[in-house]
Design a protein around this motif. Structure first.
Motif, PDB file in Angstrom:
ATOM      1  N   UNK A   1      48.016 108.943  26.345  1.00 37.11           N
ATOM      2  CA  UNK A   1      49.434 108.589  26.524  1.00 37.11           C
ATOM      3  C   UNK A   1      49.614 107.128  26.939  1.00 37.11           C
ATOM      4  N   UNK A   2      48.508 106.483  27.320  1.00 38.28           N
ATOM      5  CA  UNK A   2      48.574 105.099  27.782  1.00 38.28           C
ATOM      6  C   UNK A   2      47.492 104.275  27.101  1.00 38.28           C
ATOM      7  N   UNK A   3      47.646 102.967  27.151  1.00 40.27           N
ATOM      8  CA  UNK A   3      46.589 102.088  26.660  1.00 40.27           C
ATOM      9  C   UNK A   3      45.380 102.196  27.598  1.00 40.27           C
ATOM     10  N   UNK A   4      44.198 102.001  27.030  1.00 44.12           N
ATOM     11  CA  UNK A   4      42.992 102.090  27.860  1.00 44.12           C
ATOM     12  C   UNK A   4      42.998 101.071  28.987  1.00 44.12           C
ATOM     13  N   UNK A   5      43.556  99.870  28.739  1.00 46.06           N
ATOM     14  CA  UNK A   5      43.568  98.869  29.802  1.00 46.06           C
ATOM     15  C   UNK A   5      44.466  99.305  30.947  1.00 46.06           C
ATOM     16  N   UNK A   6      45.530 100.073  30.650  1.00 46.34           N
ATOM     17  CA  UNK A   6      46.384 100.588  31.715  1.00 46.34           C
ATOM     18  C   UNK A   6      45.630 101.629  32.544  1.00 46.34           C
ATOM     19  N   UNK A   7      44.882 102.480  31.868  1.00 47.72           N
ATOM     20  CA  UNK A   7      44.100 103.505  32.566  1.00 47.72           C
ATOM     21  C   UNK A   7      43.040 102.854  33.441  1.00 47.72           C
ATOM     22  N   UNK A   8      42.362 101.849  32.898  1.00 44.81           N
ATOM     23  CA  UNK A   8      41.340 101.132  33.666  1.00 44.81           C
ATOM     24  C   UNK A   8      41.970 100.466  34.887  1.00 44.81           C
ATOM     25  N   UNK A   9      43.077  99.778  34.681  1.00 38.00           N
ATOM     26  CA  UNK A   9      43.787  99.105  35.782  1.00 38.00           C
ATOM     27  C   UNK A   9      44.173 100.093  36.868  1.00 38.00           C
ATOM     28  N   UNK A  10      44.757 101.233  36.471  1.00 40.90           N
ATOM     29  CA  UNK A  10      45.210 102.209  37.448  1.00 40.90           C
ATOM     30  C   UNK A  10      44.037 102.875  38.157  1.00 40.90           C
ATOM     31  N   UNK A  11      42.969 103.128  37.431  1.00 43.30           N
ATOM     32  CA  UNK A  11      41.775 103.700  38.061  1.00 43.30           C
ATOM     33  C   UNK A  11      41.255 102.784  39.156  1.00 43.30           C
ATOM     34  N   UNK A  12      41.167 101.494  38.869  1.00 42.12           N
ATOM     35  CA  UNK A  12      40.653 100.541  39.857  1.00 42.12           C
ATOM     36  C   UNK A  12      41.560 100.481  41.082  1.00 42.12           C
ATOM     37  N   UNK A  13      42.872 100.451  40.861  1.00 50.43           N
ATOM     38  CA  UNK A  13      43.780 100.351  42.001  1.00 50.43           C
ATOM     39  C   UNK A  13      43.806 101.644  42.814  1.00 50.43           C
ATOM     40  N   UNK A  14      43.848 102.789  42.160  1.00 48.26           N
ATOM     41  CA  UNK A  14      43.837 104.059  42.885  1.00 48.26           C
ATOM     42  C   UNK A  14      42.557 104.205  43.702  1.00 48.26           C
ATOM     43  N   UNK A  15      41.432 103.816  43.124  1.00 50.98           N
ATOM     44  CA  UNK A  15      40.155 103.910  43.832  1.00 50.98           C
ATOM     45  C   UNK A  15      40.141 102.975  45.034  1.00 50.98           C
ATOM     46  N   UNK A  16      40.651 101.762  44.837  1.00 49.25           N
ATOM     47  CA  UNK A  16      40.688 100.788  45.936  1.00 49.25           C
ATOM     48  C   UNK A  16      41.551 101.309  47.083  1.00 49.25           C
ATOM     49  N   UNK A  17      42.712 101.855  46.758  1.00 52.05           N
ATOM     50  CA  UNK A  17      43.599 102.373  47.803  1.00 52.05           C
ATOM     51  C   UNK A  17      42.951 103.544  48.535  1.00 52.05           C
ATOM     52  N   UNK A  18      42.316 104.440  47.785  1.00 54.57           N
ATOM     53  CA  UNK A  18      41.667 105.601  48.403  1.00 54.57           C
ATOM     54  C   UNK A  18      40.613 105.176  49.413  1.00 54.57           C
ATOM     55  N   UNK A  19      39.816 104.166  49.062  1.00 51.08           N
ATOM     56  CA  UNK A  19      38.764 103.701  49.959  1.00 51.08           C
ATOM     57  C   UNK A  19      39.338 102.906  51.122  1.00 51.08           C
ATOM     58  N   UNK A  20      40.324 102.073  50.846  1.00 56.25           N
ATOM     59  CA  UNK A  20      40.936 101.253  51.891  1.00 56.25           C
ATOM     60  C   UNK A  20      41.624 102.103  52.953  1.00 56.25           C
ATOM     61  N   UNK A  21      42.306 103.133  52.523  1.00 53.65           N
ATOM     62  CA  UNK A  21      43.103 103.918  53.463  1.00 53.65           C
ATOM     63  C   UNK A  21      42.263 104.737  54.436  1.00 53.65           C
ATOM     64  N   UNK A  22      40.959 104.795  54.230  1.00 57.62           N
ATOM     65  CA  UNK A  22      40.087 105.472  55.195  1.00 57.62           C
ATOM     66  C   UNK A  22      39.829 104.606  56.422  1.00 57.62           C
ATOM     67  N   UNK A  23      40.061 103.287  56.316  1.00 56.57           N
ATOM     68  CA  UNK A  23      39.696 102.395  57.427  1.00 56.57           C
ATOM     69  C   UNK A  23      40.771 101.384  57.805  1.00 56.57           C
ATOM     70  N   UNK A  24      41.752 101.142  56.949  1.00 51.65           N
ATOM     71  CA  UNK A  24      42.705 100.048  57.151  1.00 51.65           C
ATOM     72  C   UNK A  24      44.087 100.591  57.505  1.00 51.65           C
ATOM     73  N   UNK A  25      44.354 100.696  58.806  1.00 49.20           N
ATOM     74  CA  UNK A  25      45.639 101.221  59.246  1.00 49.20           C
ATOM     75  C   UNK A  25      46.773 100.235  59.005  1.00 49.20           C
ATOM     76  N   UNK A  26      46.458  98.956  58.954  1.00 50.68           N
ATOM     77  CA  UNK A  26      47.485  97.928  58.789  1.00 50.68           C
ATOM     78  C   UNK A  26      48.232  98.094  57.473  1.00 50.68           C
ATOM     79  N   UNK A  27      47.473  98.359  56.402  1.00 50.43           N
ATOM     80  CA  UNK A  27      48.067  98.439  55.071  1.00 50.43           C
ATOM     81  C   UNK A  27      48.295  99.871  54.590  1.00 50.43           C
TER      82      UNK A  27
END
Length: 253
Positions: free
Chosen positions: A26-52
């Motif tokens: 349903x989406x371009x592969x670059x959109x899927x890649x972009x969203x995968x990277x951002x979702x993964x980054x947020x998931x990892x960040x939110x385990x330790x970064x209360x500020x953001x």
């Protein structure tokens, strides 16, 4: 993706590519890649970064709202395969995947340095760093155009092969003007337990810092304290001939 190019990926990268293809119906592969990277980054960040955490959680929910449950489950599988790929061997898993999937056109022809080149450069730059680490306790390295993080991964790789626990003796500051590159570098450094701060902004303009990300190892290793103590002791970044007691900083261009 050309079969010849896909052949250079390991089994986990191939699995990520296949899952990404499934999510790209349903989406371009670059959109899927972009969203995968951002979702993964947020998931990892939110385990330790209360500020953001609150703002990133809102961003996370906005992205996942575009996808159906099976697609979100594939994202989770992709992150698992990325972890396994990185721990199977040091390499720039996302950078080489990006190139193999020929996503460069979506990022105006962006090119990621092959890991073999990054490894060679890291070995040359860190060849004599052992005595410095033993005298000073740790070194800091920076990359003003980090891309997917290949140079910083290679630095950790080099120290690992030299017998050092890079989690204790290496701190990374990485920056890129491209937000997806920042997410790529952050995710890979976080999964490899590299203490790091990843900055989103133009490294040519010191005031252009749009966002920053700290890896879990940066937090658990108390690197804010270590770096502050080094600065307080006058251990500002110095050239390679830094006298004893000063922290060495190496910059990769």
């Amino acid at each position: 993706m050309a079969k010849r190019i896909r052949g250079f990926l390991n089994s986990h990268q191939k699995a990520i590519a296949n899952l990404m293809d499934d999510n790209a119906r349903r989406y371009h592969r670059w959109e899927v890649f972009r969203d995968f990277c951002e979702l993964s980054a947020i998931s990892l960040s939110n385990t330790v970064d209360a500020v953001h955490r609150e703002a990133r959680e809102a961003r996370y929910l906005k992205i996942v709202g575009r996808y159906e449950r099976p697609e979100l489950e594939r994202f989770a599988e992709m992150l698992g395969h990325l972890h396994e790929s990185l721990h199977e061997a040091f390499h720039d898993a996302l950078g080489s995947l990006f190139m193999a999937m020929e996503l460069g056109d979506a990022w105006k022809g962006q090119f990621f340095t092959p890991y073999t080149v990054s490894r060679m450069m890291a070995e040359m730059s860190l060849a004599d760093v052992g005595p410095l680490i033993k005298r000073q306790g740790f070194i800091t390295v920076s990359d003003p155009a980090v891309g997917g993080g290949a140079m910083m991964i290679a630095a950790a790789h080099t120290l690992h092969d030299a017998g050092f626990a890079y989690q204790d003796v290496l701190h990374v500051t990485a920056q890129d003007i491209d937000v997806t590159a920042c997410h790529m570098a952050y995710v890979q450094l976080a999964l490899l337990d590299v203490p790091a701060i990843v900055l989103h902004g133009n490294s040519l303009n010191p005031e252009d810092i749009r966002d920053w990300w700290v890896t879990p190892s940066h937090v658990t290793g108390e690197w804010d304290r270590k770096l502050a103590e080094s600065r307080a002791a006058g251990a500002a970044p110095q050239p390679a001939t830094a006298p004893e007691g000063r922290v060495e900083q190496l910059t990769f261009i």
